[in-house]
Design an enzyme around this catalytic site. Sequence first.
Site, short mmCIF file in Angstrom:
data_model
loop_
_atom_site.label_atom_id
_atom_site.label_comp_id
_atom_site.label_asym_id
_atom_site.label_seq_id
_atom_site.Cartn_x
_atom_site.Cartn_y
_atom_site.Cartn_z
N GLY A 1 -1.25 -1.06 -3.48
CA GLY A 1 -0.17 -0.97 -4.45
C GLY A 1 -0.61 -0.68 -5.87
O GLY A 1 0.21 -0.67 -6.78
N GLY B 1 0.80 -1.23 0.00
CA GLY B 1 0.00 0.00 0.00
C GLY B 1 0.83 1.28 0.00
O GLY B 1 1.96 1.30 0.49
N CYS C 1 1.82 2.39 3.42
CA CYS C 1 2.32 1.32 4.30
C CYS C 1 3.83 1.41 4.47
O CYS C 1 4.55 1.60 3.49
CB CYS C 1 2.08 -0.05 3.69
SG CYS C 1 0.40 -0.34 3.24
N SER D 1 -5.33 4.87 -1.80
CA SER D 1 -4.81 6.18 -2.22
C SER D 1 -5.48 6.68 -3.50
O SER D 1 -5.68 7.88 -3.67
CB SER D 1 -3.30 6.11 -2.41
OG SER D 1 -2.96 5.03 -3.24
#
Length: 479
Positions: free
Chosen positions: A342, A304, A307, A364
């Site tokens: 990701g 992520g 992350c 995101s």
Amino acid sequence: MRIDDIVEGLSYSDVLLVPRKSGVDSRKSVNTSTNITKDIKLNVPIVSANMDTVTESRMAIAMAMEGGIGIIHRFMDIEKEAAEVTRVKRAHSYIIDHPYSIGKNATVGEAREIMSKDGVSGLLVVDASRKLLGILSDRDIRFVKDDKTPVSGQMTPRRKLVVGHPDISPDEALKLLDKNRLEKLPLVDKKDVVKGLITSKDIYLSMHSEKPAKDRKGRLLVGAAIGVKGDYIDRARALMRAEADVLVLDIAHGHSNSVIEAIKKLKKEVEGVQVIAGNVATKEAVEDLVAAGADGIKVGIGPGAACITRTVTGAGMPQLTAVMDCAEAADKMGVKTIADGGIKDSGDITKALAAGAAAVMMGSAFAGTDESPGYFVTRKGIKYKSYRGMASFGANISRKRLDKAEIDPQEVFDIVPEGVESSVPYKGSVKETVYQMVGGLRSGMSYAGATDLEQLRKNAKFIRLTFSAAKESYEKLQG
Ligand code: XMP
């Protein structure tokens, strides 16, 4: 362990899909529908993340309207999370909950500005308590020369308006619009306070659109997150009473005894529940969670955008490899996977689905939209919206504040964040973002010679990139 035992893992940017012969005439003829559990079918394979800067009811409504699904985050008390689910279930795709409005003392110039900025052809005129006073349409002000003219003299006043009640059914609304030859039907409560607006265009589109992801009763789909400790069973029951379609276990390291036990307990004690469990990144984890009763699996340890699990802990798994391994294991057990985290571009969605995921979860990518709960930040005149990892310092503190007003300083010291607090550029509506993402996916499927997601997976042939091939692929001129 010996050095020869170390295997290599790949992420999305390490590969491309090899173009294949395509029988796809147009991007539009590509079918993007998918099942994320046996019972839950989406029209687009996109899920918004259960994060407090991404998904509450507004995002979940927008996601389901676009054919995907949103998962309400769990960092609020049980009643509030259940109420968020209810809000999605009650949302009518044809009702605009917060119609554009203007005060009665505003001027024609101000009305023109709002209409042109927001691209609307009419405004409700309201008083300070949002009581309906009239409707102002662009036709009412087309020939007004003086921008300072008050709108109150130009609007169609309340006494001449036909209105509906907030719980109006689509049939009732259609009848009213048709009988009175109306374009707009304001919805007001008994005190005449504005509760929504129906336009004839929206209701027509909604009744004829196959895009929204709906349940058997025609209501929008929605998921909700839960934990595996404390009152999670009570939370699950409350969410099921609110008619959530699926519950998602929100656990950073999902391959653990507590998650396995929680799945068993949920399946036994909460009637009719469908559980998507995670997050995991290995075959063994998939096998254990599915054997415990999971209806779906969420894959992703550390990919992520917010992350830092991999840097803080040294653990993780490159996402493409994780998705391929987990999807293969899940497939054998008749369960679907969601690739979580990701995804930077629409091309990554195509790759994740080609690698075997039934859908992708994104945080995101949606945090910068109008519908996210994050707040606005402006830097050097550019608008951003807040986005934070759920294991960030700030999210940890907010979580502790849910339980008690005063936090012990030792508890603050004890926090080891595995996420960051940041912001992402503001990007308008979810509708536009999903449109671009799905457009890219459709083209990607056509390059891969696939007309549906099953074919995409079957036809997919990845090629690994060298350093210079990656440069050639991703280093492009900016703006
Ligand atoms: P993207 O890349 O779409 O990723 O922004 C969203 C996913 O990131 C995960 N997530 C975290 N992972 N620490 C982590 O290691 C965190 O603080 C964190 N917060 C969210 C989560 O799986 C989400 O769906």
